[in-house]
Design a protein around this motif. Structure first.
Motif, short mmCIF file in Angstrom:
data_model
loop_
_atom_site.label_atom_id
_atom_site.label_comp_id
_atom_site.label_asym_id
_atom_site.label_seq_id
_atom_site.Cartn_x
_atom_site.Cartn_y
_atom_site.Cartn_z
N UNK A 1 0.83 -1.20 0.00
CA UNK A 1 0.00 0.00 0.00
C UNK A 1 0.87 1.26 0.00
N UNK A 2 0.32 2.39 -0.45
CA UNK A 2 1.08 3.65 -0.42
C UNK A 2 1.62 3.94 0.99
N UNK A 3 2.86 4.39 1.02
CA UNK A 3 3.59 4.76 2.22
C UNK A 3 3.87 3.59 3.18
N UNK A 4 3.62 2.36 2.76
CA UNK A 4 3.91 1.18 3.58
C UNK A 4 5.14 0.47 3.04
N UNK A 5 5.70 -0.39 3.86
CA UNK A 5 6.84 -1.21 3.50
C UNK A 5 7.57 -1.65 4.75
N UNK A 6 8.46 -2.60 4.62
CA UNK A 6 9.17 -3.10 5.80
C UNK A 6 10.15 -2.06 6.35
N UNK B 1 12.52 -0.59 2.11
CA UNK B 1 11.86 -0.07 0.92
C UNK B 1 10.41 0.22 1.27
N UNK B 2 9.77 1.06 0.46
CA UNK B 2 8.38 1.42 0.70
C UNK B 2 7.75 1.90 -0.59
N UNK B 3 6.45 1.98 -0.57
CA UNK B 3 5.69 2.47 -1.71
C UNK B 3 5.69 3.99 -1.65
N UNK B 4 6.35 4.63 -2.60
CA UNK B 4 6.45 6.09 -2.63
C UNK B 4 5.37 6.72 -3.51
N UNK B 5 4.45 5.90 -4.02
CA UNK B 5 3.42 6.42 -4.91
C UNK B 5 2.06 6.49 -4.24
N UNK B 6 1.05 6.78 -5.04
CA UNK B 6 -0.33 6.90 -4.56
C UNK B 6 -1.14 5.64 -4.85
N UNK B 7 -0.61 4.77 -5.67
CA UNK B 7 -1.28 3.52 -6.05
C UNK B 7 -0.51 2.36 -5.44
#
Length: 183
Positions: free
Chosen positions: A38-43, A90-96
């Motif tokens: 998901x956006x803004x999530x990650x380990x 790492x993480x989701x840096x996008x909106x999708x």
């Protein structure tokens, strides 16, 4: 632990990880993975001491960081290699949703370990895994994995005390099938 592939795990944070299968190789088995984040999530910042990991972005924008360095970014079609022993996140840096495919090699205990971490997060309902489960996993697999940003006092005092209390209280029966840690 007998794993049937594909094997999907999901935590309460909206991260989903599918272990697609295992390929034998000269450097050990390679477990193939697909991440959905998901956006803004990650380990969080972590280290695998005995494994390399590579992710290729399928869709979305991947942000990643090596400890002590500035964040970098990868888009669809680009790959990132995290070498063993190097703390990274790492993480989701996008909106999708971010979707990546990749591998971890050698496979070692990664499927079991991450499955147990996700289950412990689901138990706690937050980023921090349930404390007894986290203490067990971080103690048993300390030679394989590390949470790089945990303060030394937590690693050297709090986790061992929590582990010992969990052992006394019989909190670890559900880890009966835990693979033997690597030395």
């Amino acid at each position: 632990m007998n794993i049937q592939y594909p094997h999907t795990i999901q935590n309460c944070l909206g991260e989903k990880l599918t272990f697609l299968g295992v390929e034998p190789g000269p450097e050990g088995d390679k477990v193939l993975v697909e991440n959905w984040v998901n956006p803004q999530s990650g380990p969080p910042m972590h280290t695998h001491f005995k494994q390399d990991e590579e992710l290729t972005v399928v869709t979305g924008k991947l942000a990643y960081q090596i400890l002590g360095q500035q964040p970098q970014y990868a888009s669809a079609g680009q790959s990132v290699l995290f070498q063993r022993g190097i703390p990274h996140k790492f993480w989701n840096a996008g909106e999708e949703p971010l979707i990546c495919r990749g591998w971890v090699q050698p496979a070692n205990s990664i499927v079991y370990y991450l499955s147990a971490i996700y289950a412990a997060q689901n138990k706690s309902g937050k980023v921090q895994p349930e404390p007894f489960d986290a203490a067990y996993l971080m103690t048993r697999y300390a030679q394989e994995y590390d949470m790089a940003e945990l303060p030394p006092f937590i690693k050297k005092v709090v986790i061992p005390i929590t582990y010992w209390c969990g052992w006394l209280l019989g909190k670890y029966k559900h880890f009966a099938d835990a693979p033997t840690p690597l030395k």
